[in-house]
Scaffold this motif. Structure first.
Motif, PDB file in Angstrom:
ATOM      1  N   ASP A   1     -14.874   8.635  19.616  1.00  0.00           N
ATOM      2  CA  ASP A   1     -14.013   7.806  20.464  1.00  0.00           C
ATOM      3  C   ASP A   1     -12.850   7.313  19.616  1.00  0.00           C
ATOM      4  N   LEU A   2     -11.681   7.909  19.781  1.00  0.00           N
ATOM      5  CA  LEU A   2     -10.528   7.540  18.960  1.00  0.00           C
ATOM      6  C   LEU A   2     -10.047   6.119  19.233  1.00  0.00           C
ATOM      7  N   ASN A   3     -10.434   5.563  20.379  1.00  0.00           N
ATOM      8  CA  ASN A   3     -10.060   4.176  20.670  1.00  0.00           C
ATOM      9  C   ASN A   3     -10.731   3.192  19.720  1.00  0.00           C
ATOM     10  N   THR A   4     -11.760   3.650  19.028  1.00  0.00           N
ATOM     11  CA  THR A   4     -12.451   2.753  18.090  1.00  0.00           C
ATOM     12  C   THR A   4     -11.861   2.832  16.686  1.00  0.00           C
ATOM     13  N   ALA A   5     -10.903   3.715  16.466  1.00  0.00           N
ATOM     14  CA  ALA A   5     -10.378   3.928  15.110  1.00  0.00           C
ATOM     15  C   ALA A   5      -9.715   2.672  14.551  1.00  0.00           C
ATOM     16  N   VAL A   6      -8.819   2.035  15.331  1.00  0.00           N
ATOM     17  CA  VAL A   6      -8.103   0.858  14.830  1.00  0.00           C
ATOM     18  C   VAL A   6      -9.035  -0.345  14.675  1.00  0.00           C
ATOM     19  N   PRO A   7      -9.842  -0.702  15.683  1.00  0.00           N
ATOM     20  CA  PRO A   7     -10.767  -1.835  15.489  1.00  0.00           C
ATOM     21  C   PRO A   7     -11.739  -1.625  14.331  1.00  0.00           C
ATOM     22  N   ARG A   8     -12.267  -0.431  14.220  1.00  0.00           N
ATOM     23  CA  ARG A   8     -13.222  -0.160  13.149  1.00  0.00           C
ATOM     24  C   ARG A   8     -12.556  -0.235  11.768  1.00  0.00           C
ATOM     25  N   THR A   9     -11.356   0.308  11.668  1.00  0.00           N
ATOM     26  CA  THR A   9     -10.650   0.281  10.387  1.00  0.00           C
ATOM     27  C   THR A   9     -10.259  -1.145  10.017  1.00  0.00           C
ATOM     28  N   THR A  10      -9.858  -1.914  11.010  1.00  0.00           N
ATOM     29  CA  THR A  10      -9.497  -3.312  10.776  1.00  0.00           C
ATOM     30  C   THR A  10     -10.693  -4.109  10.276  1.00  0.00           C
ATOM     31  N   ALA A  11     -11.816  -3.939  10.950  1.00  0.00           N
ATOM     32  CA  ALA A  11     -13.030  -4.659  10.546  1.00  0.00           C
ATOM     33  C   ALA A  11     -13.449  -4.259   9.137  1.00  0.00           C
ATOM     34  N   PHE A  12     -13.300  -2.978   8.820  1.00  0.00           N
ATOM     35  CA  PHE A  12     -13.647  -2.505   7.484  1.00  0.00           C
ATOM     36  C   PHE A  12     -12.739  -3.142   6.429  1.00  0.00           C
ATOM     37  N   ALA A  13     -11.421  -3.145   6.707  1.00  0.00           N
ATOM     38  CA  ALA A  13     -10.470  -3.675   5.734  1.00  0.00           C
ATOM     39  C   ALA A  13     -10.694  -5.170   5.498  1.00  0.00           C
ATOM     40  N   LEU A  14     -10.935  -5.921   6.574  1.00  0.00           N
ATOM     41  CA  LEU A  14     -11.154  -7.356   6.442  1.00  0.00           C
ATOM     42  C   LEU A  14     -12.464  -7.636   5.685  1.00  0.00           C
ATOM     43  N   THR A  15     -13.476  -6.843   5.951  1.00  0.00           N
ATOM     44  CA  THR A  15     -14.745  -6.999   5.237  1.00  0.00           C
ATOM     45  C   THR A  15     -14.575  -6.676   3.761  1.00  0.00           C
ATOM     46  N   LEU A  16     -13.869  -5.612   3.465  1.00  0.00           N
ATOM     47  CA  LEU A  16     -13.642  -5.229   2.077  1.00  0.00           C
ATOM     48  C   LEU A  16     -12.879  -6.308   1.328  1.00  0.00           C
ATOM     49  N   ALA A  17     -11.864  -6.893   1.992  1.00  0.00           N
ATOM     50  CA  ALA A  17     -11.064  -7.945   1.336  1.00  0.00           C
ATOM     51  C   ALA A  17     -11.919  -9.160   1.005  1.00  0.00           C
ATOM     52  N   GLU A  18     -12.795  -9.552   1.956  1.00  0.00           N
ATOM     53  CA  GLU A  18     -13.642 -10.724   1.702  1.00  0.00           C
ATOM     54  C   GLU A  18     -14.684 -10.422   0.620  1.00  0.00           C
ATOM     55  N   LEU A  19     -15.264  -9.246   0.658  1.00  0.00           N
ATOM     56  CA  LEU A  19     -16.277  -8.889  -0.327  1.00  0.00           C
ATOM     57  C   LEU A  19     -15.665  -8.830  -1.736  1.00  0.00           C
ATOM     58  N   ALA A  20     -14.432  -8.361  -1.809  1.00  0.00           N
ATOM     59  CA  ALA A  20     -13.763  -8.272  -3.104  1.00  0.00           C
ATOM     60  C   ALA A  20     -13.564  -9.655  -3.733  1.00  0.00           C
ATOM     61  N   GLU A  21     -13.464 -10.682  -2.899  1.00  0.00           N
ATOM     62  CA  GLU A  21     -13.264 -12.040  -3.386  1.00  0.00           C
ATOM     63  C   GLU A  21     -14.571 -12.744  -3.711  1.00  0.00           C
ATOM     64  N   THR A  22     -15.627 -12.408  -2.965  1.00  0.00           N
ATOM     65  CA  THR A  22     -16.862 -13.189  -3.058  1.00  0.00           C
ATOM     66  C   THR A  22     -17.977 -12.534  -3.853  1.00  0.00           C
ATOM     67  N   PHE A  23     -17.971 -11.216  -4.036  1.00  0.00           N
ATOM     68  CA  PHE A  23     -19.082 -10.548  -4.712  1.00  0.00           C
ATOM     69  C   PHE A  23     -18.775 -10.377  -6.198  1.00  0.00           C
TER      70      PHE A  23
END
Length: 239
Positions: free
Chosen positions: A217-239
């Protein structure tokens, strides 16, 4: 970034993989005249396969009740929860013999075993190899090669922290609930989990995988990528 499960599904546990080859050597000969001086390798292989299957966890029931369509019809959301803990698949069987009037002097099978935990992989590995000494048909011998290939992706305490971050971000950004899946298939997540906490299946959502009508489902590409990027940014700060 493997393909994701439907409806914000992610994978937090994956089975590990082991492969084995069982080779049985017997004594071939004419079925009618020499049965008394022969040893049927296929007969011994059948006993060994029966012992291999005893290492598997029980299936949940009638396979027809656990297809995607059957679960949907019963209102059950499939998240991999019915996958047995340990599975044994004898996928290939063979012998050089091709005549029913000849007692086969050789036989083999190839086996794939999958488990959710390292401990179970190691326990079953030892039991499989011990079957080489479990000869039932006199005059035959068993050789077993192979072993554990890839470890499981287990949901550790550190991995759970990553799951919690991802779930919160998806809830805040999209008002959605993340569904956790377990999987019997392998990805690069199995390999990274050996060294670092791993969260898998954060790519686009996928349907009917490994079929001739697989799709995403290509409609999930932007939401999924956004959630991934935001998660990665937070993990990079906290882990």
């Amino acid at each position: 970034m493997d393909v994701a499960r439907p409806n914000w599904g992610i994978v937090t546990q994956r089975k590990g993989n082991a492969k084995y080859r069982v080779e049985v050597t017997g004594k071939g000969g004419h079925h009618g005249n020499a049965s008394q001086s022969c040893a049927n390798a296929i007969h011994q292989l059948a006993y060994t396969i029966t012992e291999l299957q005893k290492l598997a966890s029980p299936m949940p029931g009638n396979p027809e009740d656990y297809t995607a369509a059957a679960l949907k019809a019963r209102g059950i959301v499939d998240a991999g929860q019915f996958i047995p803990q340990n599975t044994v698949n004898v996928g290939v069987i063979g012998s050089t013999n091709d005549k029913i009037s000849v007692i086969p002097g050789d036989a083999f099978c190839e086996v794939n075993i999958r488990c959710f935990t390292i401990e179970e992989q190691q326990r079953i590995d030892a039991e499989v190899k011990a079957l080489a000494d479990k000869v039932v048909i006199p005059g035959t011998s068993i050789k077993i090669t192979g072993g554990i290939v890839t470890g499981p992706m287990q949901k550790t305490a550190q991995a759970q922290k990553m799951v919690d971050v991802y779930k919160r971000i998806v809830k805040e950004e999209y008002g959605a609930e993340v569904n956790e899946w377990v999987a019997g298939g392998l990805t690069d997540g199995n390999r990274t989990a050996k060294f670092v906490p791993t969260l898998d299946a954060l790519g686009v959502e996928n349907y009917d995988e490994h079929t001739d009508h697989e799709s995403v489902d290509l409609n999930t590409a932007v939401p999924r990528t956004t959630a991934f990027a935001l998660t990665l940014a937070e993990l990079a700060e906290t882990f």
